[in-house]
Design a protein around this motif. Structure first.
Motif, short mmCIF file in Angstrom:
data_model
loop_
_atom_site.label_atom_id
_atom_site.label_comp_id
_atom_site.label_asym_id
_atom_site.label_seq_id
_atom_site.Cartn_x
_atom_site.Cartn_y
_atom_site.Cartn_z
N LEU A 178 0.87 -1.19 0.13
CA LEU A 178 -0.07 0.05 -0.05
C LEU A 178 0.78 1.30 0.01
O LEU A 178 0.43 2.03 -0.51
N LEU A 179 1.72 1.23 0.76
CA LEU A 179 2.86 2.41 0.82
C LEU A 179 3.72 2.60 -0.41
O LEU A 179 3.95 3.91 -0.49
N SER A 180 3.84 1.75 -1.03
CA SER A 180 4.44 1.92 -2.64
C SER A 180 3.62 2.67 -3.43
O SER A 180 4.21 3.01 -4.63
N GLU A 183 6.63 -0.33 14.28
CA GLU A 183 7.61 0.79 14.26
C GLU A 183 7.26 1.78 13.41
O GLU A 183 7.23 1.26 11.92
N ILE A 184 7.08 3.05 13.52
CA ILE A 184 6.88 4.21 12.58
C ILE A 184 8.07 4.96 12.32
O ILE A 184 8.56 5.44 13.15
N ARG A 207 10.17 9.81 3.13
CA ARG A 207 9.03 8.67 3.26
C ARG A 207 8.78 8.29 4.85
O ARG A 207 9.53 8.72 5.93
N ILE A 208 7.56 7.75 4.75
CA ILE A 208 7.32 7.17 6.16
C ILE A 208 7.34 5.60 6.12
O ILE A 208 6.43 5.14 5.01
N GLU A 209 7.92 4.79 6.95
CA GLU A 209 7.75 3.21 6.62
C GLU A 209 7.20 2.65 8.02
O GLU A 209 7.48 3.33 9.18
#
Length: 286
Positions: A173-175, A212-213, A275-277
């Motif tokens: 989704l984040l991609s 983990e953010i 980015r945020i992972e």
């Protein structure tokens, strides 16, 4: 016989026939047809929420639509309104509790539906775990408390070979939907908010998972500044999730520019690095 006597006898005969042959209790007007129970059907599939049903008044219809838009507009779900209002529909207690349970559809995988016929509440869809199914059933308890009989057709898919892990789904989704912030700020853009709202239904499927953010920046700027900016952005994400009711154990980390995805200096590469992972730290209920 005199004319007056003849007329008198005829009037008496007509009056007698009227009393004998004509029903004494003719209805004053057409009888009112019986009221019909209200019904409702909601189906969420491929980012489209279709609402159907027959409701007793406009106020009930508007309340349902307001709740649907307040929750699903954030996730860019298109709402199709096929609700009708009919004065022949009888009011029902379950209509008051209905709007608040619409978000349970987002907790199902790919598609889900709620159907009420006035007597039964039918839930259909798929989830990954029994725990996710239990959460949905608890969330609809306000409806079953009104007397509706629950028909549970939710399937918990336990096969690890046929479903991706939570981590894989978050990565995918984040991609496609990056969490964006305003330049040099920890303020989410509309695009960033939309990405977070897409993530929430995935995270709701594993409420006890530790996440983990991780915040990341591009290489421009002082290292200490970049680390602090990335940490503040991660904290913004955490606060947003918590305000939306997520109960995960969140850990925030600001990596700054120390873990770039690309060493190129193109705009596309720099944007990928900012980015945020989300990283799953415990398996929990995957």
């Amino acid at each position: 016989m005199g004319r007056r006597a003849i007329f008198g006898g005829g009037a008496f005969a007509l009056t007698f026939l009227a009393l004998v042959c004509i029903p004494r209790h003719l209805p004053s007007s057409a009888s009112t047809p019986p009221l019909v129970p209200a019904n409702f059907h909601a189906r969420l599939e491929q980012h489209e929420l279709t609402l159907r049903g027959s409701l007793p008044d406009i106020e009930t219809r508007d309340r349902i639509l307001r709740h649907a838009h307040s929750f699903y507009d954030k996730s860019e779900v298109r709402i199709v309104d096929q609700l009708t209002v009919d004065e022949r529909i009888s009011p029902a207690t379950w209509l008051t509790a209905l709007p608040s349970i619409l978000p349970v559809l987002a907790q199902m995988d790919d598609r889900g539906s709620i159907m009420i016929d006035g007597r039964s509440l039918v839930l259909s869809g798929q989830v990954h775990t029994d725990r996710a199914k239990g959460t949905i059933l608890r969330n609809v308890s306000s409806l079953t408390a009104t007397g509706l009989e629950l028909e549970d057709h939710i399937v918990a898919n336990h096969s690890p070979t046929t479903r991706p892990s939570l981590q894989a789904k978050l990565n995918e989704l984040l991609s496609r939907h990056q969490i964006d912030f305003e330049s040099n700020k920890a303020t989410l853009t509309p695009r960033g908010l939309a990405a977070l709202n897409r993530l929430i239904p995935l995270l709701q499927q594993a409420p006890q998972t530790s996440i983990e953010i991780a915040g990341h920046t591009d290489k421009f700027g002082a290292p200490d500044y970049n680390r602090e900016l990335s940490r503040r952005r991660a904290e913004t994400v955490r606060q947003y999730f918590v305000k939306r009711g997520l109960t995960h154990h969140f850990t925030i980390v600001g990596y700054g520019a120390t873990k770039p995805l690309s060493t190129e200096t193109t705009q596309v590469a720099l944007r990928r690095n900012r980015r945020i992972e989300l990283r799953v730290l415990e398996k929990g209920a995957l």
